[in-house]
Design a protein around this motif. Structure first.
Motif, PDB file in Angstrom:
ATOM      1  N   GLY A 293      33.767  67.282  23.563  1.00  0.00           N
ATOM      2  CA  GLY A 293      33.812  68.597  22.920  1.00  0.00           C
ATOM      3  C   GLY A 293      33.028  69.629  23.697  1.00  0.00           C
ATOM      4  N   TRP A 294      31.885  69.233  24.212  1.00  0.00           N
ATOM      5  CA  TRP A 294      31.062  70.141  25.021  1.00  0.00           C
ATOM      6  C   TRP A 294      31.793  70.523  26.304  1.00  0.00           C
ATOM      7  CZ3 TRP A 294      27.945  69.120  29.620  1.00  0.00           C
ATOM      8  CH2 TRP A 294      27.071  70.179  29.936  1.00  0.00           C
TER       9      TRP A 294
ATOM     10  N   VAL B 119      29.056  59.703  20.755  1.00  0.00           N
ATOM     11  CA  VAL B 119      28.517  60.328  21.973  1.00  0.00           C
ATOM     12  C   VAL B 119      29.652  60.879  22.824  1.00  0.00           C
ATOM     13  CG1 VAL B 119      27.317  59.878  24.144  1.00  0.00           C
ATOM     14  CG2 VAL B 119      26.396  58.959  22.004  1.00  0.00           C
ATOM     15  N   ALA B 120      30.725  60.093  22.978  1.00  0.00           N
ATOM     16  CA  ALA B 120      31.877  60.540  23.774  1.00  0.00           C
ATOM     17  C   ALA B 120      32.531  61.763  23.147  1.00  0.00           C
ATOM     18  CB  ALA B 120      32.889  59.402  23.901  1.00  0.00           C
TER      19      ALA B 120
ATOM     20  N   ALA C 208      30.318  50.426  19.330  1.00  0.00           N
ATOM     21  CA  ALA C 208      31.536  51.236  19.381  1.00  0.00           C
ATOM     22  C   ALA C 208      31.332  52.562  18.666  1.00  0.00           C
ATOM     23  CB  ALA C 208      32.696  50.471  18.744  1.00  0.00           C
ATOM     24  N   LEU C 209      30.676  52.516  17.510  1.00  0.00           N
ATOM     25  CA  LEU C 209      30.447  53.722  16.723  1.00  0.00           C
ATOM     26  C   LEU C 209      29.567  54.719  17.482  1.00  0.00           C
ATOM     27  CD1 LEU C 209      30.937  55.086  13.979  1.00  0.00           C
ATOM     28  CD2 LEU C 209      28.878  53.944  13.144  1.00  0.00           C
ATOM     29  N   ILE C 210      28.481  54.228  18.057  1.00  0.00           N
ATOM     30  CA  ILE C 210      27.566  55.105  18.803  1.00  0.00           C
ATOM     31  C   ILE C 210      28.272  55.695  20.019  1.00  0.00           C
ATOM     32  CG2 ILE C 210      25.449  55.170  20.168  1.00  0.00           C
ATOM     33  CD1 ILE C 210      24.338  53.012  18.263  1.00  0.00           C
TER      34      ILE C 210
ATOM     35  N   VAL D  96      34.758  53.974  24.275  1.00  0.00           N
ATOM     36  CA  VAL D  96      34.173  53.062  23.291  1.00  0.00           C
ATOM     37  C   VAL D  96      33.834  51.711  23.912  1.00  0.00           C
ATOM     38  CG1 VAL D  96      34.808  51.671  21.271  1.00  0.00           C
ATOM     39  CG2 VAL D  96      35.136  54.139  21.228  1.00  0.00           C
ATOM     40  N   LEU D  97      34.600  51.298  24.917  1.00  0.00           N
ATOM     41  CA  LEU D  97      34.356  49.987  25.524  1.00  0.00           C
ATOM     42  C   LEU D  97      32.954  49.893  26.120  1.00  0.00           C
ATOM     43  CD1 LEU D  97      35.720  47.270  26.042  1.00  0.00           C
ATOM     44  CD2 LEU D  97      36.414  48.116  28.280  1.00  0.00           C
TER      45      LEU D  97
END
Length: 276
Positions: free
Chosen positions: A77-78, A71-72, A65-67, A47-48
């Motif tokens: 998960g992938w 994405v992370a 942070a939300l984006i 998030v940083l």
């Protein structure tokens, strides 16, 4: 306790702690049951990068942070679904890369040092009223998704193979689950910062798991414990004039250790009574 009635910033901080505790209790229970604390750690530290980029380009740090969290979550998960043999190393690399990118962006932004410390260790006393509404909206989204797909998340958490046999799209719900964890991480960043997020996400749920073994009740108890820990932590930090996030985690961690010792003693006592 009169300070909570007198000072508006303490009331706002208390409200932020209570809101964060709800999402923390709900999603933290899944994280503890599924034992994916390290994956949540990878999400939180990534998030940083988003916060640093948002500051550098003049956007809201919470939007960044939300984006970054979403994405992370999808990337982790992938990795889990595609490269299970190397997932620990890959998630660790992503953890470190996310932190490094964030530090680099923040270092190029004027006034970076204060912001960096508040993002790493939290500053709940500086939460604004508008941020409370953002936290409330994230809570509504997380709880709404959990209520809508409670059975599917339960199946994915306890027995993925059985869920597949029942026709549940496990991969989809697994990625959705990680996205909800990501939203919860964003909720907690303002309370205890990136470094301490995993502790507040998992400790209340872990304590609840010592005594309750049904997911719904575990979520309720974990949320309640989170509210107690954040409230006591805010009060102690005000009285002692010490960093709030660290005090909250110290309270939660101490309670977890006491609970672990007590539950272990209780089990040994009852197993001894049964044997005799």
């Amino acid at each position: 306790m009169d300070a909570f009635l007198e000072y508006g910033f303490l009331q706002t901080a208390l409200a932020a702690g209570l809101l964060a505790s709800i999402g923390c209790g709900v999603m933290g229970s899944y994280v503890v049951v599924k034992r994916i604390g390290y994956m949540a750690g990878g999400i939180s530290h990534s998030v940083l990068a988003g916060m640093g980029a948002a500051l550098f380009f003049g956007f809201s740090p919470m939007l960044g942070a939300l984006i970054a969290a979403l994405v992370a979550a999808l990337f982790i998960g992938w990795i889990k679904l595609r490269w299970q043999a190397q997932e620990d190393t890959l998630i660790g690399a992503m953890w470190a890369i996310g932190m490094s990118i964030g530090v680099l962006f923040i270092s190029r932004t004027p006034g970076y040092s204060t912001d960096l410390m508040s993002y790493l260790f939290g500053n709940i006393l500086l939460v604004s009223r508008s941020q409370l509404w953002e936290m409330a909206a994230l809570n509504v989204l997380v709880i709404g998704m959990v209520l809508a797909f409670y059975r599917q998340f339960l199946a994915v958490s306890f027995d993925e193979e059985f869920a597949r046999l029942r026709g549940v799209p496990v991969n989809f719900f697994y990625l959705l689950f990680l996205c909800l964890v990501a939203l919860t991480v964003v909720l907690l960043v303002q309370v205890v910062g990136l470094i301490l997020v995993i502790a507040l996400l998992t400790l209340p749920a872990a304590i609840a798991g010592h005594y309750i073994h049904t997911m719904g009740r575990m979520m309720i108890l974990a949320s309640g414990l989170g509210m107690v820990f954040t409230s006591v932590g805010i009060w102690l930090s005000y009285v002692l004039d010490m960093p709030t996030g660290a005090i909250i985690i110290l309270v939660a961690g101490s309670c977890y250790l006491l609970s672990a010792l007590f539950s272990q003693w209780w089990r040994e006592r009852h197993s001894g009574s049964t044997a005799s």
